[in-house]
Design an enzyme around this catalytic site. Structure first.
Site, PDB file in Angstrom:
ATOM      1  N   TRP A 181      41.092 -16.292  11.043  1.00 14.72           N
ATOM      2  CA  TRP A 181      39.829 -15.615  10.725  1.00 14.72           C
ATOM      3  C   TRP A 181      38.895 -16.643  10.097  1.00 14.72           C
ATOM      4  CZ3 TRP A 181      37.372 -15.055   5.921  1.00 14.72           C
ATOM      5  CH2 TRP A 181      36.143 -14.361   5.990  1.00 14.72           C
ATOM      6  N   GLU A 222      41.227 -12.557  14.339  1.00 12.33           N
ATOM      7  CA  GLU A 222      40.662 -11.400  13.635  1.00 12.33           C
ATOM      8  C   GLU A 222      39.140 -11.400  13.789  1.00 12.33           C
ATOM      9  OE1 GLU A 222      41.344 -11.509   9.391  1.00 12.33           O
ATOM     10  OE2 GLU A 222      40.598  -9.477   9.072  1.00 12.33           O
ATOM     11  N   LYS A 224      35.146  -9.772  13.048  1.00 11.76           N
ATOM     12  CA  LYS A 224      34.400  -9.227  11.917  1.00 11.76           C
ATOM     13  C   LYS A 224      32.985  -8.890  12.366  1.00 11.76           C
ATOM     14  CE  LYS A 224      33.489  -9.968   7.083  1.00 11.76           C
ATOM     15  NZ  LYS A 224      34.228 -10.091   5.848  1.00 11.76           N
ATOM     16  N   ASP A 256      41.035  -5.549  11.572  1.00  4.65           N
ATOM     17  CA  ASP A 256      40.938  -5.217  10.149  1.00  4.65           C
ATOM     18  C   ASP A 256      40.029  -3.995  10.103  1.00  4.65           C
ATOM     19  OD1 ASP A 256      39.617  -5.111   7.554  1.00  4.65           O
ATOM     20  OD2 ASP A 256      40.496  -7.063   7.120  1.00  4.65           O
ATOM     21  N   HIS A 259      36.311  -4.086   9.335  1.00  6.53           N
ATOM     22  CA  HIS A 259      35.461  -4.996  10.105  1.00  6.53           C
ATOM     23  C   HIS A 259      34.743  -4.353  11.274  1.00  6.53           C
ATOM     24  CE1 HIS A 259      37.603  -8.855   8.533  1.00  6.53           C
ATOM     25  NE2 HIS A 259      37.190  -8.047   7.576  1.00  6.53           N
ATOM     26  N   HIS A 283      45.054  -5.561   9.791  1.00  5.36           N
ATOM     27  CA  HIS A 283      44.793  -5.725   8.367  1.00  5.36           C
ATOM     28  C   HIS A 283      44.377  -4.354   7.878  1.00  5.36           C
ATOM     29  CE1 HIS A 283      44.030 -10.285   7.574  1.00  5.36           C
ATOM     30  NE2 HIS A 283      45.293  -9.990   7.821  1.00  5.36           N
ATOM     31  N   ASP A 291      32.474  -3.664   4.067  1.00  6.10           N
ATOM     32  CA  ASP A 291      33.818  -4.240   4.071  1.00  6.10           C
ATOM     33  C   ASP A 291      34.196  -4.642   2.647  1.00  6.10           C
ATOM     34  OD1 ASP A 291      36.188  -5.389   4.909  1.00  6.10           O
ATOM     35  OD2 ASP A 291      35.251  -7.316   5.376  1.00  6.10           O
ATOM     36  N   ASP A 293      36.828  -4.047   0.793  1.00  6.57           N
ATOM     37  CA  ASP A 293      38.226  -4.324   0.462  1.00  6.57           C
ATOM     38  C   ASP A 293      38.691  -3.610  -0.799  1.00  6.57           C
ATOM     39  OD1 ASP A 293      39.307  -6.043   2.607  1.00  6.57           O
ATOM     40  OD2 ASP A 293      37.655  -7.352   2.045  1.00  6.57           O
ATOM     41  N   ASP A 323      45.336  -5.896   3.287  1.00 11.16           N
ATOM     42  CA  ASP A 323      44.260  -6.859   3.007  1.00 11.16           C
ATOM     43  C   ASP A 323      43.167  -6.198   2.172  1.00 11.16           C
ATOM     44  OD1 ASP A 323      42.522  -8.967   2.950  1.00 11.16           O
ATOM     45  OD2 ASP A 323      41.879  -8.811   5.034  1.00 11.16           O
TER      46      ASP A 323
HETATM   47  C1  RNT Z   1      37.847 -11.185   5.499  1.00  9.55           C
HETATM   48  C2  RNT Z   1      39.076 -10.956   6.318  1.00  9.55           C
HETATM   49  C3  RNT Z   1      40.240 -11.842   6.009  1.00  9.55           C
HETATM   50  C4  RNT Z   1      40.455 -12.080   4.531  1.00  9.55           C
HETATM   51  C5  RNT Z   1      41.760 -12.734   4.194  1.00  9.55           C
HETATM   52  C6  RNT Z   1      41.761 -13.262   2.808  1.00  9.55           C
HETATM   53  O1  RNT Z   1      36.876 -10.253   5.711  1.00  9.55           O
HETATM   54  O2  RNT Z   1      39.457  -9.620   6.214  1.00  9.55           O
HETATM   55  O3  RNT Z   1      41.364 -11.339   6.628  1.00  9.55           O
HETATM   56  O4  RNT Z   1      40.367 -10.891   3.824  1.00  9.55           O
HETATM   57  O5  RNT Z   1      42.089 -13.665   5.125  1.00  9.55           O
HETATM   58 ZN    ZN Z   2      41.303  -9.088   7.102  1.00  8.01          ZN
END
Ligand code: RNT
Ligand code: ZN
Length: 415
Positions: A181, A222, A224, A256, A259, A283, A291, A293, A323
């Protein structure tokens, strides 16, 4: 076995669900525990802030600042969580000898030996991530940079990570999921959208030209949709990464769930990808408005994602990694709430009468399907969950926080 469990078990049995079998099954499915919740994604290179469009907020005391602290914290988290675990480590968590330092393009398996030992002692595998952010050479673009030297540096980093991933897999005996990523992108409207993507494509191809055993290393890409400071364009968009994985043998798509646009659901994308890919990776996170988290909780979409994996009979085809990173609350509790929530979602999915519901759908009995889907929601799942925790030797939902408080008092508050 508690009387509460016995009663719940018999209610589920009436719907054809064997709760003992569900519990046994879940115990052995590894979920990847991300090391980066413990230190706000800072790593061990002395970084003072994050980059790449991701962000932690908060300054709760007790952050892990070195390998010993981070590993002790992970150990603590694992003692609070039921089920099988795998470690998820980023390259910026390399551990150097005193006075030693090598840049990311020169990393070697030995710099992760302590992580390998930690995992092996506990019978766990490791997943690994090259770190394409929080570095002087990660100013905007990395693998998609027009500057050949910058690109080359990050390609070498990726190749080093392939070698490290293979070493981790060989040592632990579990395949290593290696996720690519980058936060590459633009704040404002680009003048060239395809150029960076062509460079990104070639750069990932170069990384994956490093020889590796496909049974040991599972490379992923990955996507985004946007990040802080890269609002207008990301090189690794959804179409880009999905097409890359689809056209490169052995490369998996990684979704993820933070994303995508807020009205897009990963739960619907999981079965779509499973029609085409032998294996996929996830993720699992919780985005609040963006996003962000946030710590994963047992909410509707989390449940729906777990249901799809179970209903598609794909527990052995989906690599599941957590994640999220919250620095505003006790980090141990944050970690454990998320891990336990995903376990809960999977157990709940395994205790859902999926065959019966599918049958109603196939018969076109949509009214009854709606009625039964609503009925299933209030089955006494809490009793099954508490029994699962007990059989895994961990405390129930109302009791584990006291251990976090004790750890905060005796360990975290002294840092
Ligand atoms: C970031 C991605 C990625 C990170 C990690 C730390 O938006 O989700 O996966 O969160 O690699
Ligand atoms: Zn991620």
């Amino acid at each position: 076995m508690s009387a509460r469990y016995e009663l719940a078990k018999s209610l589920y049995a009436e719907l054809g669900i064997d709760t003992d079998a569900a519990i046994e099954k879940l115990k052995n499915i590894p979920i990847s525990l991300h090391c980066w919740q413990g230190d706000d994604v800072l790593g061990f290179e002395g970084a003072e802030s994050l980059s790449g469009g991701i962000q932690t907020t908060g300054n709760y005391p007790g952050r892990a600042t070195n390998p010993d602290e981070l590993m002790a914290d992970m150990e603590m988290v694992m003692s609070l969580c039921p089920g099988a675990k795998k470690l998820n480590v980023h390259a910026c968590y390399a551990i150097f000898e005193k006075g030693e330092f090598v840049d990311r393009d020169k990393l070697e398996p030995k710099h992760f030996q302590k992580w390998v030992d930690f995992a092996k002692e506990r019978g766990m595998g490791i997943d690994f991530n090259p770190t394409f952010f929080a570095h002087p050479k990660a100013d905007g673009l990395t693998l998609s940079s027009p500057d050949e030297n910058i690109r080359k540096f990050w390609i070498e980093h990726g190749k080093a990570c392939v070698r490290i991933s293979e070493y981790m897999a060989k040592e632990t005996g579990f395949p290593c999921v290696m996720n690519i990523w980058t936060g590459d992108g633009f704040k404002d409207i680009p003048a060239d959208r395809m150029g960076p993507r062509m460079r990104y494509k070639e750069a990932i191809e170069e990384i994956l030209s490093e020889p590796f055993d496909k049974n040991l290393v599972k490379p992923c890409v990955e996507s985004k949709v946007f990040g802080i400071g890269v609002e207008s364009y990301t090189t690794g968009s959804a179409e880009f990464t999905l097409s890359f994985a689809a056209t490169h043998d052995g490369c998996l798509p990684l979704m993820d769930n933070g994303h995508y646009h807020p009205m897009e659901y990963i739960s619907d994308k999981i079965p779509a990808l499973l029609c085409f890919f032998p294996e996929i990776a996830l993720h699992i996170t919780r985005g609040v408005r963006w996003d962000s988290d946030h710590v994963l909780i047992f909410d509707d979409e989390t449940k729906e994602m777990a249901k799809e994996i179970v209903r598609c009979n794909a527990l052995d085809r989906v690599y599941m990694a957590l994640d999220y990173f919250d620095a505003s609350i006790n980090r141990i509790a944050a970690w454990a709430v998320g891990f336990r929530s995903w376990q809960k979602a999977l157990l709940s999915a395994l205790c859902t009468p999926n065959a019966m519901l599918k049958d109603l759908q196939d018969k076109g009995a949509h009214t009854e399907l709606l009625v039964k889907q609503e009925a299933v929601k209030t089955l006494p799942f809490g009793a099954i969950w508490e029994e699962y925790c007990a059989r895994c030797g961990v405390k129930g939902d109302l009791d584990w926080f006291e251990d976090v408080e004790a750890y905060e008092k005796s360990v975290l508050s002294k840092r």
